[in-house]
Design an enzyme around this catalytic site. Structure first.
Site, PDB file in Angstrom:
ATOM      1  N   HIS A 170       0.849  -1.193   0.000  1.00 20.12           N
ATOM      2  CA  HIS A 170       0.000   0.000   0.000  1.00 20.12           C
ATOM      3  C   HIS A 170       0.880   1.237   0.000  1.00 20.12           C
ATOM      4  CE1 HIS A 170      -4.055   1.647   0.494  1.00 20.12           C
ATOM      5  NE2 HIS A 170      -3.458   2.658   1.097  1.00 20.12           N
ATOM      6  N   ASP A 222     -13.582   3.069   7.251  1.00 22.05           N
ATOM      7  CA  ASP A 222     -12.597   3.793   6.447  1.00 22.05           C
ATOM      8  C   ASP A 222     -13.236   4.353   5.186  1.00 22.05           C
ATOM      9  OD1 ASP A 222      -9.936   4.769   5.857  1.00 22.05           O
ATOM     10  OD2 ASP A 222      -9.928   3.318   4.235  1.00 22.05           O
ATOM     11  N   ARG A 270     -12.522  12.906   4.749  1.00 18.46           N
ATOM     12  CA  ARG A 270     -11.207  13.548   4.880  1.00 18.46           C
ATOM     13  C   ARG A 270     -10.767  14.164   3.554  1.00 18.46           C
ATOM     14  NH1 ARG A 270      -7.650   8.999   6.080  1.00 18.46           N
ATOM     15  NH2 ARG A 270      -5.971  10.507   6.128  1.00 18.46           N
ATOM     16  N   SER A 287      -6.250   4.585   8.721  1.00 14.16           N
ATOM     17  CA  SER A 287      -6.950   4.342   7.456  1.00 14.16           C
ATOM     18  C   SER A 287      -6.302   3.182   6.701  1.00 14.16           C
ATOM     19  CB  SER A 287      -6.917   5.625   6.611  1.00 14.16           C
ATOM     20  OG  SER A 287      -7.204   5.363   5.263  1.00 14.16           O
ATOM     21  N   LYS A 291      -7.727  -1.141   6.775  1.00 16.06           N
ATOM     22  CA  LYS A 291      -8.183  -1.924   5.613  1.00 16.06           C
ATOM     23  C   LYS A 291      -7.199  -3.022   5.254  1.00 16.06           C
ATOM     24  CE  LYS A 291      -7.347   1.816   2.258  1.00 16.06           C
ATOM     25  NZ  LYS A 291      -7.538   3.068   2.994  1.00 16.06           N
TER      26      LYS A 291
HETATM   27  N1  URA Z   1      -4.053   5.974   1.703  1.00 19.60           N
HETATM   28  C1  URA Z   1      -5.062   5.522   2.488  1.00 19.60           C
HETATM   29  O1  URA Z   1      -5.580   4.444   2.284  1.00 19.60           O
HETATM   30  N2  URA Z   1      -5.443   6.301   3.496  1.00 19.60           N
HETATM   31  C2  URA Z   1      -4.897   7.495   3.768  1.00 19.60           C
HETATM   32  O2  URA Z   1      -5.306   8.126   4.712  1.00 19.60           O
HETATM   33  C3  URA Z   1      -3.856   7.963   2.939  1.00 19.60           C
HETATM   34  C4  URA Z   1      -3.448   7.179   1.902  1.00 19.60           C
END
Ligand code: URA
Length: 451
Positions: free
Chosen positions: A92, A171, A178, A193, A197
């Site tokens: 990620h 999220d 956000r 966040s 996930k």
């Molecule tokens: N990627 C995400 O999944 N969440 C964030 O808050 C920032 C980048």
């Protein structure tokens, strides 16, 4: 979802907001209350926006960050993928401009024998989102129910979806809020966040790509390292192998920015072509995924395997298979014209002779949002066809009148605003650029070998 405890039922959103606004430490029950009530729709957006802003300004303790991550993780189902023999590994990114590595990495790692159950996000602030890029492929469904997600994963070793009503629903709601309330740039909120996930995916290991530079949420390397440590610590606490690479986002990654354009560049990389920085980062991250996924003893071995999978076309075949299994039109792989195309183009040209010294990356991302490639309000839909193609990168020599970038657009007024912003983001120097920033700044985490 976490049950609301007896004491939590007596909380009021206004009190939790005030407590954070005044710098207090929230209890686990208070955080559970806020997250669960918001996910159920019992607290309005405006109160949660105020709370998010208080968190951005006041920060969170480690205990609060852990409580927030746990509350968001348990807002939905936590997948159990133990029936899959392969190790489950994901990657990620904290978000950048032109960062399309996920679309390359999922099929590439799957082709190497690692299972990649990937839950991604949409564009956030000035940054692009994996889901918006995937949806640029006609028919591609990022909203698979869990059972179908599993079937795709079993059939081709990777599947890419968004947060659903079943997985990390908190999220999904908080992320969208956000995005439009100036509350992205908090390491605590980003950590919760991303990790909520990712931990809901049932993975064994995770490779984090933490961006630093003018296009990152954490601009300075020190802040990026702090975020990386926070996320690595959170993952390790949950028994996962986690490594974080701090990588450069001081200029866009690759040459294409915008959803459909980025899919074109993904296919190029999987064909063994594409821009050097993007190729290099994909190989590095894939090397780590294969190493943590147990199919490569060393990261270097993982990198070599990844290069071979690109050269043999197996990575691209896997991408095509995933697209088809998720309802997308696999012909986009062989014919880029099957992707949405903008009606018009215009150019940004160099005002003088010299060398491209810098490219303000956040402004380039914002220019793409203005074109319609991202959202300015929660309810906005994105235009998959628009975007920017960069013809010059930092360090390149440029001559007066030479094309620096091509803007792909559908609306004149948007194009004019984007062009202005883009022109202002270029800095052209008389002398060659002496020091280029490294692509990989450092590696953080116990699972990393180089720290
Ligand atoms: N990627 C995400 O999944 N969440 C964030 O808050 C920032 C980048």
């Amino acid at each position: 979802m976490n049950p609301t405890s007896a004491s939590a039922q007596t909380f009021r959103a206004i009190d939790v907001i005030r407590k954070k606004r005044d710098g207090g430490e929230l209890s686990r029950d208070e955080i559970d209350y806020l997250v669960n009530s918001y996910t159920r729709g019992d607290i309005p957006d405006y109160q949660v926006s105020a709370w998010l802003m208080a968190v951005v300004l006041r920060g969170m303790t480690r205990a609060e960050t852990a409580s927030l991550t746990d509350a968001m993780l348990h807002s939905g189902e936590v997948l159990n993928l133990s029936s899959l023999a392969a190790r489950k590994v994901d990657k990620h990114s904290t978000g950048g401009v032109g960062d399309k590595t996920s679309l390359v990495l999922a099929p590439l790692a799957a082709a190497a024998g690692v299972a990649v159950p990937m839950i991604s996000g949409r564009g956030l602030g000035h940054t692009g989102g994996t889901l918006d890029k995937l949806e640029a492929i006609p028919g591609f469904n990022v909203n698979l129910p869990v059972a179908q997600f599993r079937r795709v994963l079993e059939a081709c070793g990777c599947a890419m979806i968004g947060q659903t009503a079943e997985i990390a629903p908190a999220d999904r709601k908080l992320y969208a809020l956000r995005d439009v309330t100036g509350t992205v740039e908090s390491p605590y909120l980003i950590c919760a966040s991303i990790m909520s996930k990712k931990l809901a995916e049932g993975i064994d290991a995770l490779v984090l790509d933490v961006k630093t530079g003018s296009g990152a949420f954490m601009k300075g390397e020190k802040d990026a390292a702090f975020l990386a440590e926070l996320m690595v610590e959170t993952g390790e606490r949950m028994g996962k192998k986690v490594v974080a690479l701090i990588t450069d986002m001081d200029q866009p990654l690759g040459r294409m920015i915008g959803n459909a354009l980025e899919v074109v560049e993904v296919v190029e990389v999987l064909r063994g072509e594409g821009p050097e920085d993007l190729r290099q980062l994909c190989i590095e991250l894939a090397g780590w995924m294969l190493h943590l996924g147990g199919v490569a003893d060393e990261v270097e071995d993982g990198k070599t395997q990844s290069e071979k999978l690109i050269a043999s076309g197996k990575g691209l075949d896997r991408f095509r298979q995933m697209v088809e299994l998720q309802g997308g039109d696999p012909r986009v792989v062989d014919d880029a014209k099957k992707l949405p195309q903008a009606r018009h183009t215009t150019i940004v040209s160099s005002p003088k002779n010299g060398y491209l010294a810098s490219l303000q990356c956040e402004q380039v991302g914002t220019a793409c949002v203005i074109l319609g490639g991202g959202r300015e309000r929660k309810e906005d839909s994105v235009d998959p066809a628009v975007g920017i193609v960069l013809h010059k990168k930092v360090g390149d020599a440029v001559s007066v009148g030479e094309t620096l970038a091509t803007i792909h657009y559908n609306a004149e007024t948007r194009a004019a605003r984007a062009q202005q912003l883009l022109e202002a983001s270029y800095q052209i120097a008389d002398l060659p650029v002496r020091e280029k920033r490294p692509l990989i700044h450092r590696v953080i985490g116990k699972s990393g070998e180089k720290n």
